[in-house]
Design an enzyme around this catalytic site. Sequence first.
Site, PDB file in Angstrom:
ATOM      1  N   HIS A 365      -6.504  14.398  -5.879  1.00  0.00           N
ATOM      2  CA  HIS A 365      -5.403  14.167  -6.825  1.00  0.00           C
ATOM      3  C   HIS A 365      -4.051  14.333  -6.124  1.00  0.00           C
ATOM      4  CE1 HIS A 365      -8.667  14.919  -9.799  1.00  0.00           C
ATOM      5  NE2 HIS A 365      -8.017  13.976 -10.457  1.00  0.00           N
ATOM      6  N   ASN A 366      -3.824  13.506  -5.139  1.00  0.00           N
ATOM      7  CA  ASN A 366      -2.618  13.592  -4.327  1.00  0.00           C
ATOM      8  C   ASN A 366      -1.782  12.325  -4.491  1.00  0.00           C
ATOM      9  OD1 ASN A 366      -4.091  11.680  -2.832  1.00  0.00           O
ATOM     10  ND2 ASN A 366      -4.952  13.279  -1.516  1.00  0.00           N
ATOM     11  N   TRP A 367      -0.809  12.142  -3.610  1.00  0.00           N
ATOM     12  CA  TRP A 367       0.101  10.994  -3.707  1.00  0.00           C
ATOM     13  C   TRP A 367      -0.637   9.670  -3.559  1.00  0.00           C
ATOM     14  CZ3 TRP A 367       3.713   8.327  -5.473  1.00  0.00           C
ATOM     15  CH2 TRP A 367       4.361   7.304  -4.772  1.00  0.00           C
ATOM     16  N   THR A 368      -1.658   9.627  -2.720  1.00  0.00           N
ATOM     17  CA  THR A 368      -2.433   8.393  -2.566  1.00  0.00           C
ATOM     18  C   THR A 368      -3.077   7.986  -3.882  1.00  0.00           C
ATOM     19  OG1 THR A 368      -2.886   8.787  -0.222  1.00  0.00           O
ATOM     20  CG2 THR A 368      -4.408   7.328  -1.388  1.00  0.00           C
ATOM     21  N   ASP A 404      -0.428  12.427 -12.423  1.00  0.00           N
ATOM     22  CA  ASP A 404      -1.066  13.638 -11.867  1.00  0.00           C
ATOM     23  C   ASP A 404      -0.083  14.487 -11.061  1.00  0.00           C
ATOM     24  OD1 ASP A 404      -3.646  13.838 -12.827  1.00  0.00           O
ATOM     25  OD2 ASP A 404      -4.474  12.451 -11.353  1.00  0.00           O
ATOM     26  N   ASP A 514      -6.734   4.961 -13.942  1.00  0.00           N
ATOM     27  CA  ASP A 514      -7.029   6.283 -13.380  1.00  0.00           C
ATOM     28  C   ASP A 514      -8.388   6.286 -12.673  1.00  0.00           C
ATOM     29  OD1 ASP A 514      -6.630   8.942 -12.798  1.00  0.00           O
ATOM     30  OD2 ASP A 514      -7.256   9.672 -14.764  1.00  0.00           O
TER      31      ASP A 514
END
EC number: 3.1.4.-
Length: 614
Positions: A365-368, A404, A514
């Site tokens: 659940h990061n920037w990517t 997120d 998502d």
Amino acid sequence: MSSVAECTACLILRHYYFCFHQGEVAHILCQPIVQPDGTLAAVLELWRREAGGSFHEEDEEITCSYLVWGGIALHYAHLYFNMDKQRKLNDFLLAVVKSIFQDMVSMDMLIMKIMNFAQRLVDADRASLFLVDSKNKELYATIFDVGIENKTSGDDTESENEETVKAHTSREIRFPLGTGIAGQVAMTGEILNISDAYSDERFNRTVDQLTGYRTQTILCMPIYIRGSIIGVVQMVNKHTGCFSKEDEEAFEMFAVYCGLALHHAKLYDKIRRSEQKYKVALEVLSYHNSCSEEEFHSAVKDGIPGQVVDIDDYYFNPFVIEDYEKARQSIYMFIDLFGLVRFDKNSLLKFVLTVRKNYRRVPYHNWTHGFSVANCMYSIIKHSDNAFRPNECLALFIGALCHDLDHRGKNNKFMLDTESPLAAIYSTSTMEHHHFNQTVTILQQEGHNIFSKLSSSEYKQVLGLIKHCILATDLALFFPNKAKLNQIVQDQSFSWSNQDHRMLIQAIAMTASDLSASAKPWDIQSETVKIIFEEFYQQGDAERAAGRKPIPMMDRNQPEQQAASQVGFLMGICVPCYTLLYSLIPETKPLLNMCKENLEKWRQIDEDMRKREQ
């Protein structure tokens, strides 16, 4: 006894004294005055000079019949006197409560008010209020010696003889519990009414020595809240005589309100300090979690980004471009969809760069991931033949980009089970509410509000839609949303002009974006699943460290569960989601097709694994 009865008794005594000292011989008739409840209210004595003759039995009967009514009259006079006294006390306490709770500014101000009212209540010369420091077992006060004084007529700003409150001592005084009268009351909870302070061995003369004041009479009472003593109020030197039992009773009632007021004042001070701490934390956060000036100027220098090949393809691979380029392509997608007529370019640059910075470095659940979801939503909007209205598109894209923000790599259940502060703030959709609030926080930072050119009604509408879109990414909400929309589709009653129907399809589009990793080509899908399970395993490790057993999917000691869990996930959530989306937006069919292909591959892997275990 009422004031009427007291006056009657006084007249009798005076007349008796006069007759006795004049040397007159008198016949006396003495009759009791009895109240209806049988208690003696007064005594009536009648005198007659010798010349008048003695009293007869008839005189006794007449006076007795009259005195029955006299007893009733005295009884009601007594009741009226007590009721009037109680009414005045109630009015006073009501005024105290109004004043204390309407003007709660600070603890010091409240203490001044309490002591001011307490003095008036029992007609004391000075007042002291000490608070209990339970940690150090001490009593302390910053303002402890307050008196009411009359202003001189030379004060032009106030009327003559106006009463003012004066703090005679405003430096902090501390002493151990058990020291002096106040210390004894704080220790025992006992009310002390002392008529001669210096003859009482418990009296601490230190305060008098410090202030130069002479203490004579003391009324000292504990202040309770929730059964614990939190302070002591001490009245000093009643103006007329000693403190009475009635003073104690009135003061005891007053102390209840003091306890409530002090308790709420402490809460108020805590809230006020928390607000200031929050502001400081927000300032620090905005500094460290905002894009730097160097990053911003670099983005300005690089100019408006061009299109990366296949950026509008549902199967675009987010791993082929590095993080900064993902930010630039997010800016490109925004401008491609909405242009810059209604938006400030510099605000857009700062907003996207800061959003990038507010995604944590967790495995999945990061920037990517944030970029990938926004990219999928961009593709849906681009290919969906104007299914969504302009402001809906704006909310869908920004909601997807920010959905997120500040994710900690743990799910909502973990937050609730570990009693996370976030779970205390948001009891449902915990992380999703936090993601939305982080979005708003970024928008509120200077130079970051990309919606500043929108009208107030548009701004409110877009913000509401963004919240709806981000909350829709909570899978717990997907199931009821899917059930409602499925029923509408089956009934063939879906209408694009129905706002409720539109909100449901927006929610499904957010879930589809998502979950878009499940609808990527197999090489992207399988690589993403490895990252997802690493985050799952980290949560499982944290649960095991907390003494709980993680579910098999999150247990790194059970890697054989990966294929089976993916089959269940794709069958139970992803395929139904894309099927429903495809039924209303046919242009999204590539998502459904690839998801089904991936499902078959996971099924095959799961079957092969089961065969090896047999």
